[in-house]
Design a protein around this motif. Structure first.
Motif, PDB file in Angstrom:
ATOM      1  N   GLY A  99      -3.824 -24.248 -37.206  1.00 31.27           N
ATOM      2  CA  GLY A  99      -2.577 -24.317 -37.975  1.00 31.27           C
ATOM      3  C   GLY A  99      -2.847 -24.652 -39.432  1.00 31.27           C
ATOM      4  N   TRP A 100      -3.761 -25.573 -39.661  1.00 30.43           N
ATOM      5  CA  TRP A 100      -4.135 -25.966 -41.025  1.00 30.43           C
ATOM      6  C   TRP A 100      -4.835 -24.809 -41.739  1.00 30.43           C
ATOM      7  CZ3 TRP A 100      -8.865 -26.714 -43.606  1.00 30.43           C
ATOM      8  CH2 TRP A 100      -8.801 -27.452 -44.786  1.00 30.43           C
ATOM      9  N   ILE A 101      -5.688 -24.098 -41.012  1.00 33.06           N
ATOM     10  CA  ILE A 101      -6.362 -22.934 -41.602  1.00 33.06           C
ATOM     11  C   ILE A 101      -5.336 -21.895 -42.047  1.00 33.06           C
ATOM     12  CG2 ILE A 101      -7.847 -20.954 -41.074  1.00 33.06           C
ATOM     13  CD1 ILE A 101      -9.450 -22.815 -39.221  1.00 33.06           C
ATOM     14  N   SER A 102      -4.372 -21.610 -41.173  1.00 33.44           N
ATOM     15  CA  SER A 102      -3.344 -20.615 -41.495  1.00 33.44           C
ATOM     16  C   SER A 102      -2.539 -21.024 -42.723  1.00 33.44           C
ATOM     17  CB  SER A 102      -2.426 -20.433 -40.284  1.00 33.44           C
ATOM     18  OG  SER A 102      -1.381 -19.520 -40.574  1.00 33.44           O
ATOM     19  N   GLN A 103      -2.112 -22.287 -42.753  1.00 29.08           N
ATOM     20  CA  GLN A 103      -1.346 -22.796 -43.910  1.00 29.08           C
ATOM     21  C   GLN A 103      -2.197 -22.769 -45.175  1.00 29.08           C
ATOM     22  OE1 GLN A 103       1.818 -24.080 -44.291  1.00 29.08           O
ATOM     23  NE2 GLN A 103       2.441 -23.599 -42.203  1.00 29.08           N
ATOM     24  N   THR A 107      -1.503 -20.560 -48.772  1.00 31.28           N
ATOM     25  CA  THR A 107      -1.138 -21.233 -50.025  1.00 31.28           C
ATOM     26  C   THR A 107      -2.250 -21.261 -51.077  1.00 31.28           C
ATOM     27  OG1 THR A 107      -1.783 -23.363 -49.061  1.00 31.28           O
ATOM     28  CG2 THR A 107       0.534 -22.732 -48.863  1.00 31.28           C
ATOM     29  N   LEU A 108      -3.512 -21.269 -50.650  1.00 33.87           N
ATOM     30  CA  LEU A 108      -4.593 -21.457 -51.618  1.00 33.87           C
ATOM     31  C   LEU A 108      -4.843 -20.261 -52.542  1.00 33.87           C
ATOM     32  CD1 LEU A 108      -7.249 -23.566 -49.670  1.00 33.87           C
ATOM     33  CD2 LEU A 108      -5.697 -24.295 -51.493  1.00 33.87           C
ATOM     34  N   PRO A 109      -4.655 -19.025 -52.093  1.00 35.29           N
ATOM     35  CA  PRO A 109      -4.884 -17.925 -53.037  1.00 35.29           C
ATOM     36  C   PRO A 109      -4.058 -18.037 -54.316  1.00 35.29           C
ATOM     37  CG  PRO A 109      -4.844 -17.071 -50.812  1.00 35.29           C
ATOM     38  CD  PRO A 109      -4.444 -18.513 -50.717  1.00 35.29           C
ATOM     39  N   LYS A 115      -4.658 -21.821 -61.121  1.00 38.24           N
ATOM     40  CA  LYS A 115      -5.515 -22.841 -61.744  1.00 38.24           C
ATOM     41  C   LYS A 115      -6.860 -22.278 -62.188  1.00 38.24           C
ATOM     42  CE  LYS A 115      -2.384 -25.931 -60.955  1.00 38.24           C
ATOM     43  NZ  LYS A 115      -1.542 -26.432 -62.076  1.00 38.24           N
ATOM     44  N   LYS A 116      -7.056 -20.990 -61.973  1.00 38.01           N
ATOM     45  CA  LYS A 116      -8.302 -20.321 -62.380  1.00 38.01           C
ATOM     46  C   LYS A 116      -9.526 -21.051 -61.804  1.00 38.01           C
ATOM     47  CE  LYS A 116      -6.500 -18.231 -66.613  1.00 38.01           C
ATOM     48  NZ  LYS A 116      -5.072 -18.446 -66.297  1.00 38.01           N
ATOM     49  N   HIS A 130     -14.877 -24.889 -43.822  1.00 41.34           N
ATOM     50  CA  HIS A 130     -15.798 -23.778 -44.070  1.00 41.34           C
ATOM     51  C   HIS A 130     -15.149 -22.440 -43.725  1.00 41.34           C
ATOM     52  CE1 HIS A 130     -18.908 -26.372 -45.241  1.00 41.34           C
ATOM     53  NE2 HIS A 130     -19.603 -26.475 -44.120  1.00 41.34           N
ATOM     54  N   ARG A 131     -14.331 -22.418 -42.673  1.00 45.45           N
ATOM     55  CA  ARG A 131     -13.645 -21.171 -42.309  1.00 45.45           C
ATOM     56  C   ARG A 131     -12.685 -20.743 -43.432  1.00 45.45           C
ATOM     57  NH1 ARG A 131     -15.060 -20.134 -37.157  1.00 45.45           N
ATOM     58  NH2 ARG A 131     -15.419 -21.899 -35.735  1.00 45.45           N
ATOM     59  N   VAL A 132     -11.993 -21.710 -43.986  1.00 44.63           N
ATOM     60  CA  VAL A 132     -11.080 -21.416 -45.101  1.00 44.63           C
ATOM     61  C   VAL A 132     -11.871 -20.934 -46.307  1.00 44.63           C
ATOM     62  CG1 VAL A 132      -9.479 -22.456 -46.763  1.00 44.63           C
ATOM     63  CG2 VAL A 132      -9.278 -23.005 -44.322  1.00 44.63           C
ATOM     64  N   ALA A 133     -12.949 -21.648 -46.641  1.00 41.84           N
ATOM     65  CA  ALA A 133     -13.747 -21.278 -47.811  1.00 41.84           C
ATOM     66  C   ALA A 133     -14.344 -19.883 -47.657  1.00 41.84           C
ATOM     67  CB  ALA A 133     -14.851 -22.313 -48.024  1.00 41.84           C
ATOM     68  N   LEU A 134     -14.771 -19.533 -46.449  1.00 45.07           N
ATOM     69  CA  LEU A 134     -15.346 -18.216 -46.202  1.00 45.07           C
ATOM     70  C   LEU A 134     -14.341 -17.111 -46.510  1.00 45.07           C
ATOM     71  CD1 LEU A 134     -17.581 -16.362 -45.017  1.00 45.07           C
ATOM     72  CD2 LEU A 134     -16.582 -16.784 -42.750  1.00 45.07           C
ATOM     73  N   GLU A 135     -13.106 -17.266 -46.032  1.00 42.36           N
ATOM     74  CA  GLU A 135     -12.076 -16.255 -46.293  1.00 42.36           C
ATOM     75  C   GLU A 135     -11.726 -16.183 -47.783  1.00 42.36           C
ATOM     76  OE1 GLU A 135     -11.191 -14.057 -44.036  1.00 42.36           O
ATOM     77  OE2 GLU A 135     -12.629 -15.111 -42.753  1.00 42.36           O
ATOM     78  N   LEU A 136     -11.710 -17.339 -48.434  1.00 42.94           N
ATOM     79  CA  LEU A 136     -11.410 -17.351 -49.875  1.00 42.94           C
ATOM     80  C   LEU A 136     -12.522 -16.667 -50.663  1.00 42.94           C
ATOM     81  CD1 LEU A 136     -10.010 -20.981 -50.288  1.00 42.94           C
ATOM     82  CD2 LEU A 136      -8.703 -18.844 -50.236  1.00 42.94           C
ATOM     83  N   LYS A 137     -13.769 -16.898 -50.254  1.00 41.79           N
ATOM     84  CA  LYS A 137     -14.903 -16.269 -50.933  1.00 41.79           C
ATOM     85  C   LYS A 137     -14.842 -14.749 -50.781  1.00 41.79           C
ATOM     86  CE  LYS A 137     -19.127 -15.985 -52.752  1.00 41.79           C
ATOM     87  NZ  LYS A 137     -19.468 -16.341 -54.130  1.00 41.79           N
ATOM     88  N   LYS A 138     -14.424 -14.275 -49.615  1.00 39.08           N
ATOM     89  CA  LYS A 138     -14.308 -12.835 -49.401  1.00 39.08           C
ATOM     90  C   LYS A 138     -13.194 -12.239 -50.263  1.00 39.08           C
ATOM     91  CE  LYS A 138     -16.071 -12.806 -44.624  1.00 39.08           C
ATOM     92  NZ  LYS A 138     -15.704 -12.629 -43.188  1.00 39.08           N
ATOM     93  N   GLU A 139     -12.098 -12.993 -50.404  1.00 39.23           N
ATOM     94  CA  GLU A 139     -10.967 -12.503 -51.210  1.00 39.23           C
ATOM     95  C   GLU A 139     -11.237 -12.620 -52.706  1.00 39.23           C
ATOM     96  OE1 GLU A 139      -6.113 -13.209 -51.661  1.00 39.23           O
ATOM     97  OE2 GLU A 139      -7.231 -14.139 -49.999  1.00 39.23           O
ATOM     98  N   PHE A 140     -11.987 -13.659 -53.087  1.00 39.82           N
ATOM     99  CA  PHE A 140     -12.284 -13.909 -54.504  1.00 39.82           C
ATOM    100  C   PHE A 140     -13.805 -14.021 -54.675  1.00 39.82           C
ATOM    101  CE2 PHE A 140      -8.145 -15.840 -53.552  1.00 39.82           C
ATOM    102  CZ  PHE A 140      -7.328 -15.244 -54.511  1.00 39.82           C
ATOM    103  N   PRO A 141     -14.507 -12.902 -54.749  1.00 36.11           N
ATOM    104  CA  PRO A 141     -15.979 -12.924 -54.790  1.00 36.11           C
ATOM    105  C   PRO A 141     -16.552 -13.672 -55.996  1.00 36.11           C
ATOM    106  CG  PRO A 141     -15.168 -10.715 -54.299  1.00 36.11           C
ATOM    107  CD  PRO A 141     -13.979 -11.534 -54.706  1.00 36.11           C
ATOM    108  N   HIS A 142     -15.743 -13.867 -57.045  1.00 43.46           N
ATOM    109  CA  HIS A 142     -16.254 -14.554 -58.231  1.00 43.46           C
ATOM    110  C   HIS A 142     -16.482 -16.043 -57.992  1.00 43.46           C
ATOM    111  CE1 HIS A 142     -12.038 -15.876 -58.566  1.00 43.46           C
ATOM    112  NE2 HIS A 142     -12.495 -16.847 -59.340  1.00 43.46           N
ATOM    113  N   LEU A 143     -15.892 -16.581 -56.919  1.00 38.65           N
ATOM    114  CA  LEU A 143     -16.001 -18.016 -56.660  1.00 38.65           C
ATOM    115  C   LEU A 143     -17.440 -18.421 -56.360  1.00 38.65           C
ATOM    116  CD1 LEU A 143     -12.888 -18.599 -54.349  1.00 38.65           C
ATOM    117  CD2 LEU A 143     -13.143 -19.367 -56.725  1.00 38.65           C
ATOM    118  N   THR A 144     -17.857 -19.560 -56.908  1.00 39.12           N
ATOM    119  CA  THR A 144     -19.114 -20.185 -56.518  1.00 39.12           C
ATOM    120  C   THR A 144     -18.807 -21.119 -55.358  1.00 39.12           C
ATOM    121  OG1 THR A 144     -20.047 -20.065 -58.755  1.00 39.12           O
ATOM    122  CG2 THR A 144     -20.972 -21.729 -57.267  1.00 39.12           C
ATOM    123  N   TRP A 145     -19.475 -20.916 -54.233  1.00 35.91           N
ATOM    124  CA  TRP A 145     -19.148 -21.676 -53.016  1.00 35.91           C
ATOM    125  C   TRP A 145     -20.309 -22.588 -52.632  1.00 35.91           C
ATOM    126  CZ3 TRP A 145     -18.855 -19.182 -47.465  1.00 35.91           C
ATOM    127  CH2 TRP A 145     -18.530 -20.182 -46.537  1.00 35.91           C
TER     128      TRP A 145
END
Length: 404
Positions: A99-103, A107-109, A115-116, A130-145
């Protein structure tokens, strides 16, 4: 130009835990002249006044079967009941924080865009950040993870085959997509590095630490006062220590020794001869625990060898910072023993060796009775203040962002 960093963690104040302390220290001590710091975490029922220079974003874990958090010390029965329930949730559901991952992913994108955000730091355990960060990294490849590992993942002890398989899959995705992996000790860092086929991945050790100033205190206790703070569970118990102490006092009952066990539950027997010498004290606030430690003559650390390497235990760093001799019943070949020796901070022996524990107690008692002042290596101790460890994180961030 400031960098914008988003820290993703389940554990964060007001939850009280070593995990919370680690992540809070990252947010607290990252240089605000260099970074805008955002924290994404779990909503809690308890009100938490947030720091003015840290922006905290919280979402719920809206699922029926959800894990129970270890927010504070509890009795043994309740603790193990939580463990069993959480294993049930882990077994039947892909992620207990789904549930937290889904929320979070809903909201994070928008926050990343608004906030750039340049850098994300996620921390395990649990796996959800880590699951959240992985999906964000895929959506925003410019992110340093940066993937922070407070514990082993797929190499953890006692994993079910199903959970081990899940962790191996996630671990491999982290190795393929993250830019750096951090962990709390060199043996754990080396273990993760040995599993990773990505030659470009950076691995760094960022230890836990203490978060108060060094302060020498001279006590005039009528008896040699040994203090243990925390809780006992499983093999981490004072049974062998109490046997050794009982043996020592049987040989010389004129020795004046008292023991304070602070914040523990007595699921162990105190030998009859030690009644009145060993006190069990209820849990106290963190600042009070530090005060009790400072008023002691020695501090007791118990973490029996169990095959795992790279285990400091969180309380070791606070023990070091009190500048009191440590009686450490730990793996003599692991990092906690090495650090105690390096800092000249006390005595080390295996928890299974009752005879050697007795010898160590005798040596510590003589140090106290003869009023010998221990020459701590304060430079080593000072390196373990939380802010010093966060400087290592900053150095890693600079290294990663300068490369890109």
């Amino acid at each position: 130009m400031k960098k914008n960093i988003l820290i993703i963690s389940i554990y964060y104040p007001p939850i009280q835990s070593i995990a919370s302390n680690r992540i809070y220290s990252f947010a607290k001590y990252l240089d605000k002249e260099k970074y805008n710091v955002y924290v994404h975490t779990l909503s809690t029922q308890k009100f938490q006044k947030e720091d003015e220079n840290i922006i905290v974003h919280r979402v719920d874990n809206n699922v029926f079967f959800k894990p129970l958090l270890f927010k504070k010390r509890t009795n043994k029965l309740l603790h193990y009941s939580k463990v069993i329930y959480n294993k049930f949730v882990n077994y039947f559901f892909e992620d207990e924080y789904r549930g937290w991952i889904s929320q979070s992913l809903a909201t994070l994108p928008s926050l990343i865009k608004e906030k750039k955000i340049d850098i994300i730091l996620s921390t395990f355990a649990p796996a959800a950040p880590h699951r959240v960060a992985l999906e964000l990294k895929k959506e925003f490849p410019h992110l340093t993870w940066i993937a922070d590992m407070r514990d082993e993942m797929s190499q953890g002890i006692g994993l079910t085959p199903k959970l081990k398989e899940r962790y191996e899959k996630l671990e491999n995705e982290i190795f393929a997509n993250a830019n750096a992996v951090t962990s709390v000790s060199k043996p754990l860092v080396d273990e993760f590095a040995s599993l990773c086929p990505n030659s470009k991945m950076l691995f760094r050790e960022i230890r836990n630490g203490y978060d108060f100033e060094l302060q020498e205190s001279q006590n005039d206790n009528a008896a040699f006062t040994i203090t243990y703070t925390g809780n006992f569970y499983g093999e981490r118990n004072p049974v062998n220590f109490l046997k050794a102490l009982n043996n020592l006092l049987e040989k010389d009952n004129n020795k004046k020794i008292v023991v304070n066990l602070v914040g523990v539950k007595t699921h162990f027997e105190i030998p009859e001869a030690l009644i009145g010498k060993v006190s069990v004290i209820a849990s106290v606030e963190h600042t009070k625990a530090i005060e009790i430690m400072r008023k002691s003559d020695a501090l007791l650390l118990i973490h029996p060898a169990n095959g795992r390497k790279g285990i400091f235990t969180g309380k070791l760093f606070e023990y070091l910072a009190t500048l009191k001799p440590i009686i450490a019943l730990v793996d003599e070949e692991d990092v906690a023993a090495e650090l105690i020796r390096e800092a000249n901070a006390g005595y080390v022996c295996d928890n299974a060796d009752i005879e050697k524990i007795e010898t160590v107690l005798e040596e510590a008692y003589q140090e106290w009775s003869q009023k010998r002042k221990r020459a701590f290596n304060k430079d080593v101790v000072l390196k373990h203040h939380r802010k010093e460890q966060v400087l290592r994180l900053e150095k890693l961030i600079d290294e990663l962002t300068d490369e890109r």
